[in-house]
Design a protein around this motif. Sequence first.
Motif, PDB file in Angstrom:
ATOM      1  N   GLY B 170       0.844  -1.194   0.000  1.00 33.42           N
ATOM      2  CA  GLY B 170       0.000   0.000   0.000  1.00 33.42           C
ATOM      3  C   GLY B 170       0.882   1.248   0.000  1.00 33.42           C
ATOM      4  N   ILE B 171       0.399   2.313  -0.651  1.00 29.89           N
ATOM      5  CA  ILE B 171       1.233   3.497  -0.827  1.00 29.89           C
ATOM      6  C   ILE B 171       1.567   4.169   0.506  1.00 29.89           C
ATOM      7  N   THR B 172       0.613   4.199   1.432  1.00 27.22           N
ATOM      8  CA  THR B 172       0.919   4.880   2.698  1.00 27.22           C
ATOM      9  C   THR B 172       1.916   4.082   3.545  1.00 27.22           C
ATOM     10  N   HIS B 173       2.129   2.833   3.162  1.00 24.05           N
ATOM     11  CA  HIS B 173       3.105   2.063   3.940  1.00 24.05           C
ATOM     12  C   HIS B 173       4.534   2.533   3.739  1.00 24.05           C
ATOM     13  N   TYR B 174       4.729   3.403   2.737  1.00 23.97           N
ATOM     14  CA  TYR B 174       6.054   4.027   2.637  1.00 23.97           C
ATOM     15  C   TYR B 174       6.263   5.014   3.782  1.00 23.97           C
ATOM     16  N   GLY B 175       5.213   5.223   4.579  1.00 26.61           N
ATOM     17  CA  GLY B 175       5.345   6.005   5.805  1.00 26.61           C
ATOM     18  C   GLY B 175       6.318   5.361   6.786  1.00 26.61           C
ATOM     19  N   ILE B 176       6.572   4.072   6.609  1.00 28.72           N
ATOM     20  CA  ILE B 176       7.563   3.422   7.483  1.00 28.72           C
ATOM     21  C   ILE B 176       8.947   3.977   7.165  1.00 28.72           C
ATOM     22  N   GLU B 177       9.252   4.059   5.862  1.00 26.23           N
ATOM     23  CA  GLU B 177      10.503   4.719   5.482  1.00 26.23           C
ATOM     24  C   GLU B 177      10.433   6.185   5.909  1.00 26.23           C
ATOM     25  N   GLY B 178       9.202   6.759   5.809  1.00 27.78           N
ATOM     26  CA  GLY B 178       9.008   8.149   6.225  1.00 27.78           C
ATOM     27  C   GLY B 178       9.382   8.342   7.688  1.00 27.78           C
ATOM     28  N   GLU B 569      -1.956  11.244  -0.666  1.00 28.34           N
ATOM     29  CA  GLU B 569      -1.138  10.564  -1.672  1.00 28.34           C
ATOM     30  C   GLU B 569      -1.606  10.843  -3.100  1.00 28.34           C
ATOM     31  N   PHE B 570      -2.837  11.345  -3.237  1.00 34.35           N
ATOM     32  CA  PHE B 570      -3.377  11.579  -4.586  1.00 34.35           C
ATOM     33  C   PHE B 570      -2.889  12.905  -5.143  1.00 34.35           C
ATOM     34  N   ASN B 571      -2.823  12.966  -6.465  1.00 31.30           N
ATOM     35  CA  ASN B 571      -2.439  14.212  -7.123  1.00 31.30           C
ATOM     36  C   ASN B 571      -3.133  14.293  -8.482  1.00 31.30           C
ATOM     37  N   PRO B 572      -3.073  15.456  -9.137  1.00 26.69           N
ATOM     38  CA  PRO B 572      -3.767  15.622 -10.420  1.00 26.69           C
ATOM     39  C   PRO B 572      -3.306  14.598 -11.472  1.00 26.69           C
ATOM     40  N   GLY B 573      -2.034  14.228 -11.407  1.00 26.43           N
ATOM     41  CA  GLY B 573      -1.525  13.257 -12.377  1.00 26.43           C
ATOM     42  C   GLY B 573      -2.250  11.919 -12.272  1.00 26.43           C
ATOM     43  N   ILE B 574      -2.435  11.469 -11.036  1.00 27.99           N
ATOM     44  CA  ILE B 574      -3.153  10.205 -10.813  1.00 27.99           C
ATOM     45  C   ILE B 574      -4.602  10.340 -11.274  1.00 27.99           C
ATOM     46  N   TYR B 575      -5.227  11.462 -10.897  1.00 24.90           N
ATOM     47  CA  TYR B 575      -6.622  11.665 -11.303  1.00 24.90           C
ATOM     48  C   TYR B 575      -6.748  11.637 -12.820  1.00 24.90           C
ATOM     49  N   GLU B 576      -5.824  12.301 -13.485  1.00 28.46           N
ATOM     50  CA  GLU B 576      -5.842  12.367 -14.947  1.00 28.46           C
ATOM     51  C   GLU B 576      -5.635  10.957 -15.543  1.00 28.46           C
ATOM     52  N   GLN B 577      -4.654  10.266 -15.025  1.00 29.68           N
ATOM     53  CA  GLN B 577      -4.342   8.941 -15.567  1.00 29.68           C
ATOM     54  C   GLN B 577      -5.526   7.977 -15.436  1.00 29.68           C
TER      55      GLN B 577
END
Lengths: 181, 758
Positions: B170-178, B569-577
Amino acid sequence: MQTTSRLDDVKHLRDIFNAQNSKELKVAFDALNSSIIISEEDLEVQFNRYFVGPMEPIADPFASIYIDDPDVVMSKSTLHVRELYETMGFTNPLKNIIPDDHLGVELDAYYQLLYLEEAKEITYLRELRHYFLHEHLSLWVPRFIARALEQSEHDSKAMIFILLQLKSLLIRETTTQGVTA
Amino acid sequence: MSYSKENVESIVNNGISRRSFLKGLAASGVLSSFPGGILQANEDLNTKIPYLGEKSYQTFRNACPRNCYDTCSIKTYVKDGVMQFIEGATESTYTRGGCCVKGNSYVKRVYSARRLKFPMMQVGGKGSGNWKRISWDQAMDIIAKKLLEMKKEDGTLLGAALTKYSGNFGITHYGIEGMFNSIGYTTRLAGTPCWPAGIDAQNLDMGDMWCNDPEEMKDSKFIILWGVNPASNSVHSMKYIYEAKKKGAKVVVIDPVFTEAASKASQYIQIKTGTDGLLALGMAKIIIDANLHDQKWLDANSKGYKEYKAYLDKEIKLDNVSKITGIPLAMIKELALSFAKAKPATIWMGYGMQRHTNGGSMIRAIDAFVAVSGNIGKYAGGARYGHLSTWGFNYAALSQPKPEGSVGYTGPEGAKGEFAQVGGEKAAYTDRFLNINKTARELINAKEPKVRLLWVACKNVFAQDFDRNQLIRAFQQLDLVVVADQFFNETAKWADIVLPVATQFEEYDVNVSYWHYWLTLNEQAIKPLFEVKSDLEIAAMLSKRMNQLQPGSCTFPQSVDTKAMMVKEFNPGIYEQFGIKSWEELKNGPVKAKAVIPYADGKFKTPSGKFEFYSDKALELFGSALPTYLEVRKPYDKFRMTSPHSRWSLHSQFQNLEWMEDVHPEPYVYINPEDAEAKMVKEGDTVAVFNKQGLLRLKAKLTDNVQAGTVLMYEQWYNNNIYNVNELVDDTSSDMGAFKTGAPGVALHDTFVNFRKL
Ligand code: SF4
């Protein structure tokens, strides 16, 4: 045990299974008046090995394990107990966090029901208490005790004492206070 | 009798009697007389609405975040706060309403009695088995104090190491590295044990790792499943392969092992392990000689074709190819020519093939063959390996600034991993990177400062890393090992503190796949059980404690809500894609990225902008500009041992569930009958499999599915068994991986063993 009150016995056992740390566990254990001398830490380490984890404990203290499925909590019998609590007028702040059929929670319910009768002389829930005892607790707690006692290689006097106290409580409740006909 | 069973059950289950019972209860004085304990008197007893004995279902969107091609979109049904069942989402044409045997066990997994329930500390030393409960506050206090003490003594936090990998993608799991970013410059076990050599190969050839949509395979005319077994490990892809086959496509499996996919294919070709690259080079030569190559495409889109062809002409002798690969020449010719004639044709390369000392070179050779055949940049074509093109999230949980004044490592900075490609600012210091594929050795050898604290998350080191004996030594010399996990495993056994972690059903997250093109919201469906916390909440609690002890020592937010973090975690690029306006639309179900055919525009992200048969970068890094034949590692013992994935588990996940153990109770070594006979081993015999690394005892199964000279054992953790195939694996590197992921891969399948009957 014979010298302490019926109500106190349930309460101390309840507090043992609901203890969250060594200190609480030791206080509840000492209240049972055993002659066993054991340090707080040893008591908890043994208790965790028997009933808590993190490694697979000797006997999981959940009804569902003995009634429904040996590996899973929050199953049918858990929800049955939940319905019973709701009918008894309880709300459970730990609902969906600690399974409703955890031994500590069940002893808490039993203690409170008994308290109504013994201390307050209110008998409205007596029939439900008997049902809870005979149709639920008696279905699994003896199996839980037997499983834990089988593992004598661990030979923990303190744990054996707790289990025997629980066993004698259950026997007394079911024979002298329960079904007579 | 003092009670009537029927009576009580009617009170509990029958709406009318229950209602009147509750009315009586309210009047009886019970509620004000309960002494109170865990359970409380319900002051809002609802006696008005007749109870119907049926509470309605709520549904939630979830995703399977495991390290699996399929990243299933899930719909979860919850009643009265309890998960009842899950199903594959029907909105995703890829998941198409079904999970796999592993996914279908999720309710049992979440409610497994074996979940870690409380933070606990091992009091009798690592491995003693003496555990005490501690509160979250106590746990955070111990860890925070240790970190601050190390910082004071060492002047840096490089003594704190993090090892995290694929337990939850899951993308928020990079919060561990965070979390580790937010405390300063630290030590990271970097690289990937999974697919790094192939990633490098594809990047050298095409400037990216980018595969066509697997759903297109239904329209492919020729499919080669090369060292991949989707029938076991990407079950949702099979329907496209079946469909193509039904429409007349040829499906060929090339594998050293006769797999389940092979049994469903039009043709199975058994190849000698580690010679796949040579086969691809031979096949390319054949189609070029037959003038079936796509000269037009090559002229417009490639660099170094001439040099490549010259190499084939000079060095590749077809008789040799046949001899070394063990495949009859006529069969190779037929395969190459029919592939070249079918358009579109595609090859799917598995990850096992590149776990060899020549693994990257083999992927390059296959890429080159697909390019020569003119199938790159084509609908339903492509050299498929994986992709990260839908992973362009913000990595907000990951991107935490260092506390002011942080001091770190002054060595060179490299790539850190494959997923979170966040551009870092050029700083005076960096983290220190140790090779994840040599974890034991690197932890032991790291100096100035030595590693004193290790945090393990989303990873079972003892099941997946190599050299168990060294690992135990490495763990024992650490001051503090923290293992954050959902289950008690072999790694937790060697921890000082275990922290119980939430499952995906107990937190918010967002998931995409490295294979298909769907985006799935993961909603919190139930309350976290017992005292479990999400990895993000753990990071926040640590931050809070560190800042109490030393203000400014940690930049991670001191309280987090996984939903808010997910939204970030969302951004316009993801929405567009994905063609959506807001993440909220995902509540209606998963969505698919707008269709793009990789490289259809002829643009490659290589230095030349073209497909590079000849790569200067490859020459610089790996000593060969062209995809050439590199011999595989020389045997150092009698039999080759391969250790592929089983369908019953995902690495060490799922295998610990008891019912999985019922269907798949114990590990076996699979041996060819010819080899077994020579060693007088019969089916079911217990054998010792051994080499210079170690020894395993397990039962033998005899099968022609593995070729003579090779034994096979599945990699995974068996719950009640210390079996771990990695005990026989040394940590010899594969050829590539350091370019894009920070460290080379491991040549897992270049392990050699002997065996004898016990
Ligand atoms: S393990 Fe793979 S196939 Fe199974 S449910 Fe998870 S994503 Fe789907």
